[in-house]
Write an enzyme that holds these catalytic residues in place. Sequence first.
Site, PDB file in Angstrom:
ATOM      1  N   CYS A 118     -55.447  -6.193  17.943  1.00 56.49           N
ATOM      2  CA  CYS A 118     -54.596  -5.328  18.873  1.00 56.49           C
ATOM      3  C   CYS A 118     -53.259  -5.699  18.636  1.00 56.49           C
ATOM      4  O   CYS A 118     -52.179  -4.886  18.946  1.00 56.49           O
ATOM      5  CB  CYS A 118     -54.786  -5.510  20.347  1.00 56.49           C
ATOM      6  N   HIS A 256     -48.616  -5.009  24.363  1.00 63.51           N
ATOM      7  CA  HIS A 256     -49.709  -4.399  24.176  1.00 63.51           C
ATOM      8  C   HIS A 256     -50.104  -4.005  25.467  1.00 63.51           C
ATOM      9  O   HIS A 256     -50.505  -4.865  26.429  1.00 63.51           O
ATOM     10  CB  HIS A 256     -50.640  -5.350  23.341  1.00 63.51           C
ATOM     11  N   ASN A 286     -56.665   0.420  27.074  1.00 60.61           N
ATOM     12  CA  ASN A 286     -56.193  -0.433  26.099  1.00 60.61           C
ATOM     13  C   ASN A 286     -56.768   0.441  24.690  1.00 60.61           C
ATOM     14  O   ASN A 286     -57.848   0.492  24.408  1.00 60.61           O
ATOM     15  CB  ASN A 286     -57.111  -1.645  26.172  1.00 60.61           C
TER      16      ASN A 286
END
Length: 339
Positions: A118, A256, A286
């Site tokens: 990520c 993030h 996400n």
Amino acid sequence: MTTPPQTPGIGIIGWGTHLPDKRLTNAELTARFGIDDDWIVKRTGIRERRIAGPGETSASLAVEAGRRALEHAGLRPDQISHLILASGTPEQPSPATSAFVQRELGTTGGAHDTNAECASFAYGLVIAAGLIAIDPRPILLIGTDTHSLVVNPEDRDLSVLIGDGAGAVVLAPHDRSWLRGWDMGCDGTKTDSLKIPAGGSRLPTSETTLRNKLHYAQIKGNEIYLNAVRFTVGSLKRTLNTTGLQPTDIDHLLPHQANMRIIDSILEHSHIPPERLITNIENYGNTGAASMPIALAEALDAGHIKPGDRIMLAAFGAGMVWLTALIEWNAGQPLKQTP
């Protein structure tokens, strides 16, 4: 004695996003897992996600985001010196996903993948700054992920979190770098916190790995939460120390988009005012390496980011890896590009 030429800095001259049309709402997940909407929102901050449909892949999403970023920058594909594809969900083990994207976009320079899960987009940004310092030509950086394709549909914890999408930026040489400071790291002792065990050289694909569903992502949620907050807050402090700034000097925190509990904890422990947070997790979930460029592009399109604003990027991911970087928006002037 002649003065050596100054090493060029890096700036952003274009951006674009692409999200699947298919939406996965909390209502659908509550029916599947027997949970309620309030439980999902309280734990994650998410109300819906975009999910890849038939024929949509990490590469296909990346192509559309990259094309829009190039159009926004006013550049042709053949003016890109290098393509960096940031993703934790590659098109296939080999060749690199960047090769598929390069073929469709028609860029003619180099291309490579970067996989820091990520945090891949943030890692790609620092890599791009190094490349531009030695070859001052535009770079296309794309973050893309399709985690819905590697999550067990019976896994409640991951299913409520993940979404798919892609975001891209065009980076070009500037007379002053927008990248004012950064800190990156990895703690490889935490590799079991979030992983896909099978499909690589450690555990090649076999009937056993398929039967045991070892090609799906596995997560230890509490470990991820604690370590993401700890590593990210420490990295934020180091980047602030490097730049000589205080938390209140930051105009925007762009993390993030993992889940809202992690983001809230990072805000609390870093002492950056909460009203300076950039987030879109409510609408997309996400989206992995795509989350930061998507949120950045939306904030820019909405006019929330102004010239001179200081943006703190804060990324973390499986590994565990982390990277924080301070960007000063519209610092300096772009260097002239070859037609």
